[in-house]
Design an enzyme around this catalytic site. Structure first.
Site, PDB file in Angstrom:
ATOM      1  N   ASP A 163       0.893  -1.167   0.000  1.00 46.59           N
ATOM      2  CA  ASP A 163       0.000   0.000   0.000  1.00 46.59           C
ATOM      3  C   ASP A 163       0.933   1.218   0.000  1.00 46.59           C
ATOM      4  O   ASP A 163       2.124   1.110   0.289  1.00 46.59           O
ATOM      5  CB  ASP A 163      -0.854  -0.056   1.282  1.00 46.59           C
ATOM      6  N   ASP A 190      -0.141   5.154   0.884  1.00 46.99           N
ATOM      7  CA  ASP A 190      -0.380   6.194   1.898  1.00 46.99           C
ATOM      8  C   ASP A 190      -0.452   5.596   3.301  1.00 46.99           C
ATOM      9  O   ASP A 190      -1.287   4.760   3.566  1.00 46.99           O
ATOM     10  CB  ASP A 190      -1.672   6.948   1.559  1.00 46.99           C
ATOM     11  N   HIS A 234     -10.347  18.024  -6.703  1.00 48.68           N
ATOM     12  CA  HIS A 234      -9.312  17.004  -6.554  1.00 48.68           C
ATOM     13  C   HIS A 234      -8.130  17.262  -7.485  1.00 48.68           C
ATOM     14  O   HIS A 234      -6.968  17.062  -7.137  1.00 48.68           O
ATOM     15  CB  HIS A 234      -9.909  15.620  -6.818  1.00 48.68           C
TER      16      HIS A 234
END
Ligand code: XBP
Ligand code: MG
Length: 250
Positions: free
Chosen positions: A10, A12, A83
């Site tokens: 992963d 973050d 975003h």
């Protein structure tokens, strides 16, 4: 007996501490540029983190906290625009060195390379963010598959991103180990049939990791032992030997 053939990371919270001083700060800069009087505090952002995906997080925030917010665009379109702004600020922050890699990450990846263990990325974060992080601190070529963001329809805790990596790497799930930091990530990895090691951080420490195969404070270094929170680790830090022991346990 299962052999360790692959590691799936992963991003973050696992490879680097990206959320509090990275994504969160970038979101607040985007709100400022868009002349919105919104500010996500450290604690409030921790609440919002239960929603994986930056765009999805903005949409959740609008529906939950700004339902009276009227804008000429629809919420999905508006969240996507915010975003995009946020990603611009995040990349600037990343390149400035404001985001630090977590302990033991580079060491374990270099050990895995020497042991010819395949590696992949499975993250909810957008691809430009991941590329920038890997280019700055590691090497893109070290990862056979980089699965990020919208490459799959359903984000964590759905298993899609892990299933995508398994399909691409054509290796059986029981020869892989996953490194994650959050309950969403653990649920996703487990639903894909993958053994999972969790390294915690201030945002995820109190989450439910009862299904994890090992929970530790971080990957540790030979001179900086990690703390074992759940499960067994005979060494003071996570290395290829410990990973091989975990994968061989039924
Ligand atoms: C964590 C996420 C990401 C980041 C923000 O991803 O949920 O959405 O918070 O990145 P990981 P974007 O699976 O690596 O823990 O704004 O690019 O989505
Ligand atoms: Mg994570």
């Amino acid at each position: 007996m299962n052999q360790l053939q692959g590691l799936i990371f992963d991003v973050d919270g696992t490879l680097a501490n990206t959320e509090r001083d990275g994504h969160r700060v970038a979101f607040n800069s985007a709100f400022e540029e868009a002349r919105l009087d919104w500010h996500w505090s450290v604690d409030f952002y921790g609440e919002l983190l239960k929603v994986a995906g930056g765009k999805e997080r903005v949409e959740y925030f609008l529906h939950q906290y700004k339902s009276n917010f009227i804008n000429s665009k629809d919420v999905t379109q508006f969240a996507a625009e915010i975003h995009q702004l946020k990603t611009k600020y995040y990349l600037k922050l990343l390149r400035s060195g404001a985001i630090t890699m977590r302990p033991g990450v580079k060491r374990l990846i270099e050990e895995a390379r020497k042991a010819n263990i395949s590696m992949a990325i499975a993250t909810t974060s957008s691809l430009p963010n991941v590329i920038a992080l890997l280019e700055k601190y590691l090497d893109l070529d070290w990862f056979e598959v980089i699965a990020a963001g919208d490459i799959v329809a359903a984000k964590k805790p759905s298993p899609d991103i892990y299933q995508y990596v398994l399909n691409k790497m054509e290796l059986p799930a029981n020869n892989f180990l996953v490194l994650e930091d959050s309950d969403n990530g653990l649920i996703a990895a487990k639903a894909a049939g993958l053994k999972t090691i969790v390294t915690v951080n201030n945002y995820t420490r109190k989450q439910d990791f009862s299904q994890a195969d090992l929970v530790i404070s971080d990957l540790g270094e030979p001179d900086k032992p990690c703390d074992v929170i759940q499960g067994n680790l005979t060494e003071n830090y996570l290395n290829i030997g410990s990973l091989s022991k975990i994968i061989s346990q039924e």
